[in-house]
Enzyme design. Structure first.
Site, PDB file in Angstrom:
ATOM      1  N   GLU A  40       0.855  -1.206   0.000  1.00 39.61           N
ATOM      2  CA  GLU A  40       0.000   0.000   0.000  1.00 39.61           C
ATOM      3  C   GLU A  40       0.880   1.241   0.000  1.00 39.61           C
ATOM      4  O   GLU A  40       1.665   1.459   0.912  1.00 39.61           O
ATOM      5  CB  GLU A  40      -0.901  -0.010   1.253  1.00 39.61           C
ATOM      6  N   ARG A  44       0.104  10.337   0.390  1.00 43.58           N
ATOM      7  CA  ARG A  44       0.421  11.404   1.344  1.00 43.58           C
ATOM      8  C   ARG A  44       1.601  12.237   0.884  1.00 43.58           C
ATOM      9  O   ARG A  44       2.033  13.136   1.591  1.00 43.58           O
ATOM     10  CB  ARG A  44       0.763  10.803   2.720  1.00 43.58           C
ATOM     11  N   LYS A 128     -11.029  -2.084   6.147  1.00 40.15           N
ATOM     12  CA  LYS A 128      -9.868  -1.717   6.954  1.00 40.15           C
ATOM     13  C   LYS A 128     -10.416  -1.281   8.312  1.00 40.15           C
ATOM     14  O   LYS A 128     -11.441  -0.599   8.370  1.00 40.15           O
ATOM     15  CB  LYS A 128      -9.146  -0.570   6.255  1.00 40.15           C
TER      16      LYS A 128
END
Ligand code: 3PG
Length: 209
Positions: A40, A44, A128
């Site tokens: 993943e 950001r 998640k």
């Protein structure tokens, strides 16, 4: 790949913050060499989409996805960059709708029973659990197992080599995610062998659970 196949492909998903896209390929190779398949890359940093693009082209053994997907536009850009899945920290209708029109699965984040119910209403049962440690940890997931029989989680947020076992033992946990596999200082110093070692150690520890 569907959400289940992604979360079931391995027991550990590295959550990565890549500052420089040129580090993405050696980093991904180091993790793959350590026994990790699903990666993943969090959206950001400015170069996150570039990192996804590089990995999807150069490291076909990896299944790379985008994390920190906050909007329908993020979702679209991640898919265009070659992401095989999208993970969001929370659940929004805009994201749910974006994923319905797309080829790649969304693994939305939840932290409460109401959010699990909302996700289920929209057809998502692979979720998640974020922020795992802060939102109730193992006890919360055990409590979710009662009402939500067919829901499976990937807890992330505060997971480490030390506490992952307690999560991985739960029947409703397919894998755990975390940033401990790709420490920023090792990436900056291009210590790829050290990252492979962390991955190997983590995969070995998870294998026995
Ligand atoms: C995530 O986005 O899943 C988390 O930031 C990962 O949390 P960690 O840094 O505590 O592993």
């Amino acid at each position: 790949m569907q959400a289940f196949d992604i979360l079931n492909a391995g027991r550990i998903v590295p959550v990565m913050v890549v500052e420089e896209a040129k580090d993405a390929v050696p980093l991904a190779r180091a993790l793959v060499q350590g026994g990790i398949q699903v990666l993943e890359i969090t959206l950001r940093t400015k170069e996150a989409l570039g990192a996804i693009e590089w990995i999807s082209q150069e490291v076909p053994e990896a299944v790379v996805g985008a994390g920190t997907v906050l909007s329908a536009l993020d979702f679209k850009k991640a898919q265009e960059a070659g992401a095989k899945f999208a993970i969001s920290p929370g659940f929004t209708l805009a994201l749910a709708n974006a994923s319905k029109e797309s080829q790649i699965p969304l693994i939305p984040g939840v932290a409460s029973a109401s959010e699990v119910m909302l996700a289920l209403e929209h057809g998502f049962k692979h979720l998640k659990f974020f922020p795992a440690q802060a939102a109730g940890g193992v006890a919360m997931l055990k409590s979710f197992a009662g009402p939500f029989k067919e829901v499976y989680f990937c807890p992330t947020g505060g997971i480490s080599l030390e506490n992952m076992e307690a999560y991985l033992k739960l029947d409703n946990v397919l894998c755990v995610g975390g940033s401990w596999l790709a420490p920023r200082e090792f990436v900056q110093a291009k210590e790829w062998a050290k990252i492979t070692q962390i991955a190997q150690k983590s995969v070995a520890a998870a294998g026995g659970i």
